[in-house]
Design an enzyme around this catalytic site. Structure first.
Site, PDB file in Angstrom:
ATOM      1  N   ASP A  29       0.870  -1.185   0.028  1.00 18.97           N
ATOM      2  CA  ASP A  29       0.167   0.043  -0.152  1.00 18.97           C
ATOM      3  C   ASP A  29       1.001   1.414  -0.202  1.00 18.97           C
ATOM      4  OD1 ASP A  29      -1.906   1.915   0.297  1.00 18.97           O
ATOM      5  OD2 ASP A  29      -2.532   1.219   2.286  1.00 18.97           O
TER       6      ASP A  29
ATOM      7  N   GLU B 209       0.029  -0.363  -6.176  1.00 17.69           N
ATOM      8  CA  GLU B 209      -1.144   0.146  -6.694  1.00 17.69           C
ATOM      9  C   GLU B 209      -0.730   1.129  -7.926  1.00 17.69           C
ATOM     10  OE1 GLU B 209      -3.609   1.448  -2.914  1.00 17.69           O
ATOM     11  OE2 GLU B 209      -1.465   1.779  -2.681  1.00 17.69           O
TER      12      GLU B 209
ATOM     13  N   ASP C  93      -5.020  -0.291   6.811  1.00 16.49           N
ATOM     14  CA  ASP C  93      -3.879  -0.451   5.556  1.00 16.49           C
ATOM     15  C   ASP C  93      -3.433  -1.586   5.300  1.00 16.49           C
ATOM     16  OD1 ASP C  93      -4.146   2.531   5.064  1.00 16.49           O
ATOM     17  OD2 ASP C  93      -3.009   2.863   6.998  1.00 16.49           O
TER      18      ASP C  93
END
Length: 377
Positions: free
Chosen positions: A194, A273, A356
């Site tokens: 993340d 991501e 997270d």
């Protein structure tokens, strides 16, 4: 893959004066070429060369190869401006900033970087010296310093141009090294990352209280100095900007190395991501906006990418939509799964985890699915 090795030059006062005169001459010539290119709307390298080569070569005392590099630098700058606003550090089409930039010729700072090829710059790596062309003549035995790893890279893989840079009084050479591609190891699962605050699917949190405290302290000091509007405050801000950038880059390097090392040790790939355009999409409260805009996650992602490629670790980018709202256990996605900023509590199965870390696990599972689709037999 290509890497850039930065070495520091150690010129004498006379050599430093020659280097400074060279940068000023080539950038003044670049400004004139840019003005002609804009007035005549001629931006191709070959076309610009016909119109400006003799003019800048004779007018600024440039060598033939240096004049060619000046023209190419201008052509490349206009290519970036017209083709990619992001590459030119501009915003989207139609914005005030981009329209203002496109309404006048591109200007070059007097000490802007200048590329040199092997005709203008030669390396004597064993002697730790370079020989470089300047407007006052060729400087031989110009000393440079570098680490053992940098020397190894330069000796084995240096190829192509090197950029001369003057940064806050320091003279630097940015040398391009072309490393052979390393085969990517077939991953046994994926390590989800993340990027928002650098959490991984294993539960490791790289952005802790200590790092956040440093960033908060720097932000508050910068705010107070900007509010003063005095000359001394502006001087201090100018000195501190490099310090903060170095701190952020070093932090990202350390985090990226830890993530890639963990992935290589466990035989996993890395799932990141795809956060392109996140600052335009995401709507957050003011305290969260400050955190989002001050965290250089794009730099962290690029560091992870090149370190992974260098170590043969598989890397895949996934769609981050709803990774923070989806349960990594049952797959149920709902806004109500996030009762608090740091808490994830699934309203379907009751699974609880740090928000997270849960998002990182979703990223890891999407990485596995994405890899299977892209590498299906």
């Amino acid at each position: 893959m290509k890497l850039v090795v930065q070495v520091r030059l150690l010129p004498t006062p006379e050599q430093a004066a020659a280097l400074e005169a060279t940068l000023r001459a080539v950038n003044a010539a670049a400004c004139q070429v840019s003005t002609l290119a804009y007035d005549q709307q001629t931006f191709r390298n070959y076309d610009l060369r016909k119109h400006t080569y003799t003019l800048i070569k004779d007018g600024y005392g440039l060598a033939a190869q240096a004049a060619q590099h000046v023209i190419k630098k201008v052509a490349d700058a206009y290519t970036a401006l017209h083709a990619s606003p992001r590459a030119a550090n501009l915003t989207k089409a139609g914005s005030t900033r981009r329209l203002r930039a496109a309404s006048k010729p591109i200007a070059f700072r007097p000490n802007a970087a200048q590329p040199f090829d092997d005709r203008c710059l030669s390396w004597q790596i064993d002697a730790r010296t370079v020989s470089i062309w300047t407007v006052t003549g060729r400087l031989k035995s110009l000393t440079f310093t570098a680490s053992a790893d940098q020397i190894t890279l330069l000796s084995a893989y240096r190829k192509g141009e090197s950029d001369l840079v003057n940064r806050d009084g320091m003279w630097l050479l940015m040398a391009t090294c072309d490393l052979p591609d390393r085969p990517v190891t077939v991953p046994d699962g994926f390590l989800g990352v993340d990027l928002g605050i650098a959490n991984t699917s294993t539960g490791t949190r790289h952005c802790g209280k200590g790092l956040n405290a440093v960033r908060h302290r720097n932000r508050e000091l910068r705010r107070r100095l900007q509010a003063k509007q005095t000359k001394s405050a502006k001087r201090l801000l100018k000195r501190r900007r490099r310090k903060e950038a170095r701190f952020a880059a070093n932090t990202n390097h350390v985090i990226a190395k830890q993530i890639v090392t963990e992935a290589e040790r466990t035989g996993q790939g890395i799932a990141l991501e795809d956060l392109q355009g996140i600052r335009d999409r995401v709507r957050l409260r003011k305290p969260q906006r400050v955190t989002l805009h001050s965290w250089s996650f794009h730099q962290l992602g690029s560091f992870i990418a090149y370190k992974a490629a260098r170590n043969g670790v598989a890397l895949i980018h996934i769609d981050p939509a709803y990774t923070s709202q989806q349960c990594s256990e049952c797959g149920h996605a709902d806004k109500k799964n996030r009762p608090e900023q740091e808490t994830f509590l699934c309203t379907s199965c009751g699974f609880a985890e740090h928000a997270d870390v849960n998002a990182a696990r979703n990223i890891a599972s999407r990485g596995v699915a994405g890899w299977a689709v892209s590498h299906a037999a």
